[in-house]
Design an enzyme around this catalytic site. Sequence first.
Site, PDB file in Angstrom:
ATOM      1  N   ASP A  17       1.178  -0.807  -0.188  1.00  0.00           N
ATOM      2  CA  ASP A  17      -0.185   0.256  -0.116  1.00  0.00           C
ATOM      3  C   ASP A  17       0.887   1.579   0.181  1.00  0.00           C
ATOM      4  O   ASP A  17       1.324   2.080   1.036  1.00  0.00           O
ATOM      5  CB  ASP A  17      -0.499   0.128   1.550  1.00  0.00           C
ATOM      6  CG  ASP A  17      -2.023   1.104   1.351  1.00  0.00           C
ATOM      7  OD1 ASP A  17      -2.588   1.732   0.202  1.00  0.00           O
ATOM      8  OD2 ASP A  17      -2.623   1.628   2.585  1.00  0.00           O
ATOM      9  N   GLU A  90      -6.331   5.426  -8.088  1.00  0.00           N
ATOM     10  CA  GLU A  90      -7.799   6.066  -8.081  1.00  0.00           C
ATOM     11  C   GLU A  90      -8.454   7.172  -8.417  1.00  0.00           C
ATOM     12  O   GLU A  90      -7.850   7.885  -9.413  1.00  0.00           O
ATOM     13  CB  GLU A  90      -7.839   6.342  -6.721  1.00  0.00           C
ATOM     14  CG  GLU A  90      -9.530   6.971  -5.802  1.00  0.00           C
ATOM     15  CD  GLU A  90      -8.986   6.481  -4.392  1.00  0.00           C
ATOM     16  OE1 GLU A  90      -9.706   6.932  -3.397  1.00  0.00           O
ATOM     17  OE2 GLU A  90      -8.174   5.920  -3.841  1.00  0.00           O
ATOM     18  N   LYS A 126      -9.772   2.199  -8.666  1.00  0.00           N
ATOM     19  CA  LYS A 126     -10.518   2.231  -7.029  1.00  0.00           C
ATOM     20  C   LYS A 126     -11.371   3.691  -7.413  1.00  0.00           C
ATOM     21  O   LYS A 126     -11.675   4.326  -7.474  1.00  0.00           O
ATOM     22  CB  LYS A 126      -8.881   2.568  -6.580  1.00  0.00           C
ATOM     23  CG  LYS A 126      -8.596   2.087  -6.094  1.00  0.00           C
ATOM     24  CD  LYS A 126      -7.284   2.513  -5.322  1.00  0.00           C
ATOM     25  CE  LYS A 126      -8.052   2.579  -3.173  1.00  0.00           C
ATOM     26  NZ  LYS A 126      -6.902   2.105  -2.002  1.00  0.00           N
ATOM     27  N   THR A 150     -13.457   1.158  -2.830  1.00  0.00           N
ATOM     28  CA  THR A 150     -12.426   1.872  -1.316  1.00  0.00           C
ATOM     29  C   THR A 150     -13.391   2.301  -0.584  1.00  0.00           C
ATOM     30  O   THR A 150     -14.620   2.279  -0.674  1.00  0.00           O
ATOM     31  CB  THR A 150     -10.945   2.447  -2.001  1.00  0.00           C
ATOM     32  OG1 THR A 150     -10.801   2.162  -0.583  1.00  0.00           O
ATOM     33  CG2 THR A 150     -11.438   3.826  -2.117  1.00  0.00           C
ATOM     34  N   PHE A 172     -11.608  -1.223   4.960  1.00  0.00           N
ATOM     35  CA  PHE A 172     -11.039  -0.442   6.234  1.00  0.00           C
ATOM     36  C   PHE A 172     -11.218  -1.508   7.307  1.00  0.00           C
ATOM     37  O   PHE A 172     -12.257  -0.971   8.275  1.00  0.00           O
ATOM     38  CB  PHE A 172     -10.866   1.211   6.345  1.00  0.00           C
ATOM     39  CG  PHE A 172     -10.548   1.961   5.025  1.00  0.00           C
ATOM     40  CD1 PHE A 172     -10.266   1.137   3.280  1.00  0.00           C
ATOM     41  CD2 PHE A 172     -10.151   3.327   4.923  1.00  0.00           C
ATOM     42  CE1 PHE A 172     -10.101   1.406   2.410  1.00  0.00           C
ATOM     43  CE2 PHE A 172      -9.461   3.722   3.204  1.00  0.00           C
ATOM     44  CZ  PHE A 172      -9.674   3.294   2.631  1.00  0.00           C
TER      45      PHE A 172
END
Length: 318
Positions: A17, A90, A126, A150, A172
């Site tokens: 990440d 993203e 994303k 996400t 998350f």
Amino acid sequence: MTSQLDQLKACTTVVADTGDFKQLAQFTPQDATTNPSLILKAVQKPDYAPLLADTVAAHRSESLTAIVDRVLVRFGLEILKVVPGRVSTEVDARLSFDTPATIERARHIIGLYEAAGIARGRVLIKIAATWEGIQAARVLEQEGIHCNLTLLFAFAQARACGDAQVQLISPFVGRIYDWYKKSAGAQWDEAANAGVNDPGVKSVARIYDYYKQHGVRTEVMGASFRNIGQILALAGCDLLTISPDLLAQLQAADGAAQPVVRRLLPATSVVAPEAPLSEAAFRYALNEDAMATDKLAEGIRLFAVDAGKLDALIEAQR
């Protein structure tokens, strides 16, 4: 010595990440994920300043949004030189409630990758897991543009993503943990809420179990970790995306002294999925979840702020 990272890789696909692609090789992850905050952090480092400057200089005549996408894709292309699998790039968080604009931006990003010779199967777009984002992903998936949904905090978000047959979701862990810890204040018991009892861990485990029990093909990738205890409690999840700092801790930990135990297991039998969530049912369920409502809104705001900062950096060099 067999590290905990090596043992984790035996039961879970490990993803890095980070936007700092020069850190990646030492951990040999399969995939990598980025977001506006990670890219902003990377482009402010001296090592990456030339990459930003060169990209802006080569495309100065294009619109700001087009240049931003080129910067994001440039990082993705560098990452794909290091990882054998996929990179997640993203869409601007400021489009989180605009389905047509999200679709258009995703198509533009995937087009840039394809123009650079990258097959769309190596890219995940994303998108924030709002209702509008999930519907955009539904359309994109039908076009063969695979998506990573996400900012996912609620079970209803996971249900809707499964209904839309998205490729992957990123629930998350750490931000859920943060919310419950802050909410409890002085009453928070760290030991009682660690490991498999961590509220973020429990959320991901519930989604994983539901997907496997109902034959949902969407991949589950736990994200946003605060400590390696959260990571190890989700060993066996389809994928886990982990920051370089925590990857380093796992790599340094002796797997012989502290073996990694698989916690999540595929279902032994599969039943038919439940009826798809309607928009009204999705919005009501999300509204009923105070944590998810707070963290989704906060996450979009924070990513939007960093997207604006990246815009400003690019504008300053045009």
